[in-house]
Motif scaffolding. Structure first.
Motif, mmCIF file in Angstrom:
data_model
loop_
_atom_site.group_PDB
_atom_site.id
_atom_site.type_symbol
_atom_site.label_atom_id
_atom_site.label_comp_id
_atom_site.label_asym_id
_atom_site.label_seq_id
_atom_site.Cartn_x
_atom_site.Cartn_y
_atom_site.Cartn_z
ATOM 1 N N CYS A 1 146.020 36.768 21.909
ATOM 2 C CA CYS A 1 147.209 36.609 21.881
ATOM 3 C C CYS A 1 147.882 37.084 23.109
ATOM 4 O O CYS A 1 148.640 36.524 23.864
ATOM 5 N N VAL A 2 147.274 38.344 23.504
ATOM 6 C CA VAL A 2 147.856 38.780 24.815
ATOM 7 C C VAL A 2 147.513 38.065 26.078
ATOM 8 O O VAL A 2 148.195 37.821 26.951
ATOM 9 N N TYR A 3 146.335 37.708 25.961
ATOM 10 C CA TYR A 3 145.886 36.858 27.104
ATOM 11 C C TYR A 3 146.565 35.429 27.118
ATOM 12 O O TYR A 3 146.976 35.007 28.412
ATOM 13 N N ALA A 4 146.968 34.840 26.007
ATOM 14 C CA ALA A 4 147.472 33.541 26.008
ATOM 15 C C ALA A 4 149.006 33.770 26.536
ATOM 16 O O ALA A 4 149.425 32.938 27.197
ATOM 17 N N PHE A 5 149.604 34.848 26.197
ATOM 18 C CA PHE A 5 150.838 35.315 26.427
ATOM 19 C C PHE A 5 150.967 35.604 28.044
ATOM 20 O O PHE A 5 151.831 35.038 28.534
ATOM 21 N N GLN A 6 150.064 36.351 28.317
ATOM 22 C CA GLN A 6 149.870 36.366 29.812
ATOM 23 C C GLN A 6 149.747 35.247 30.766
ATOM 24 O O GLN A 6 150.498 34.943 31.761
ATOM 25 N N SER B 1 141.835 38.821 17.602
ATOM 26 C CA SER B 1 143.053 37.845 17.632
ATOM 27 C C SER B 1 143.995 38.514 18.823
ATOM 28 O O SER B 1 144.752 37.634 19.190
ATOM 29 N N PHE B 2 144.358 39.767 18.436
ATOM 30 C CA PHE B 2 145.131 40.369 19.314
ATOM 31 C C PHE B 2 144.876 40.219 20.901
ATOM 32 O O PHE B 2 145.870 39.823 21.788
ATOM 33 N N LEU B 3 143.533 40.453 21.059
ATOM 34 C CA LEU B 3 143.195 40.231 22.350
ATOM 35 C C LEU B 3 143.466 38.784 23.035
ATOM 36 O O LEU B 3 143.990 38.831 24.192
ATOM 37 N N VAL C 1 140.317 26.229 19.446
ATOM 38 C CA VAL C 1 139.625 27.243 18.904
ATOM 39 C C VAL C 1 140.648 28.325 18.268
ATOM 40 O O VAL C 1 140.335 28.675 17.003
ATOM 41 N N CYS C 2 141.603 28.829 18.837
ATOM 42 C CA CYS C 2 142.369 29.821 18.186
ATOM 43 C C CYS C 2 143.103 29.131 17.169
ATOM 44 O O CYS C 2 143.427 29.771 16.140
ATOM 45 N N PHE C 3 143.557 27.821 17.112
ATOM 46 C CA PHE C 3 144.215 27.364 15.879
ATOM 47 C C PHE C 3 143.083 27.226 14.688
ATOM 48 O O PHE C 3 143.580 27.531 13.583
ATOM 49 N N LEU D 1 148.368 35.397 12.390
ATOM 50 C CA LEU D 1 149.553 34.851 13.211
ATOM 51 C C LEU D 1 149.130 35.186 14.813
ATOM 52 O O LEU D 1 149.587 34.147 15.576
ATOM 53 N N PHE D 2 148.459 36.202 15.201
ATOM 54 C CA PHE D 2 147.859 36.473 16.366
ATOM 55 C C PHE D 2 147.277 34.961 16.909
ATOM 56 O O PHE D 2 147.074 34.512 18.035
#
Length: 178
Positions: free
Chosen positions: A165-170, A161-163, A55-57, A24-25
């Motif tokens: 996700c937060v980077y992408a959201f920011q 993954s959380f790292l 890469v995340c996908f 998910l992240f």
């Protein structure tokens, strides 16, 4: 005992909660990165963001074996012989004995990337300006990743993954508001 070991093992199981959180992240990261793309940015910056999104996908879908168990897809015989978990994945083509070393290298690369890109003196090494990079807060997590990767790979994956996700959201928030 405050947190039973059996519950802990179930949470980090192959199809456990944290495996799906990792997916998910990474998939959310991919969406946020894609949503951060803009015509206002240079081709290089958009390419940088798109590569991270892809890469995340890829990692997110690899984590759930491209939906193999969800959609009940059979592994082709040719892949069963070379994939140690007999799944439709790329990362399981590498024997598990090498995984701790690969995770350690990934951890160290993240540490170097987050550390050097957050220092004005070295920023030019990566050709990406500071406003497109994670904040210095990520240094703490990046510093801990090599230790976590050596301890447990599932912990490493969910934290990484959380790292991202937060980077992408920011990044998404920063450019949505501008």
């Amino acid at each position: 005992m405050f947190f039973p070991k059996s519950l802990f093992l179930v949470l980090f199981d192959e199809d456990g909660v944290f495996k799906y959180l990792t997916t998910l992240f990474f998939l959310l990261s991919s969406v946020f990165f894609v949503r951060s793309l803009s015509r206002k940015k240079s081709l290089f910056i958009n390419s940088y963001i798109l590569i991270i999104a892809l890469v995340c996908f890829f990692i997110g879908t690899e984590e759930i074996s491209w939906g193999q168990r969800i959609f009940n897809i059979e592994t082709p015989e040719s892949l069963k012989h070379i994939n140690y978990q007999e799944e439709i994945t790329v990362h399981n083509l590498i024997p598990p004995d090498y995984h701790p070393f690969i995770y350690l290298v990934i951890s160290l690369c993240c540490l170097v990337f987050f550390a050097f890109t957050n220092n004005r003196r070295y920023e030019a090494l990566f050709w990406v300006t500071k406003k497109y990079l994670p904040s210095k807060k990520f240094l703490v997590i990046a510093f801990l990743l090599p230790l976590i990767s050596w301890y447990n790979m599932e912990h490493f994956e969910v934290i990484l993954s959380f790292l991202f996700c937060v980077y992408a959201f920011q990044l998404f928030k920063k450019f949505r508001s501008s």
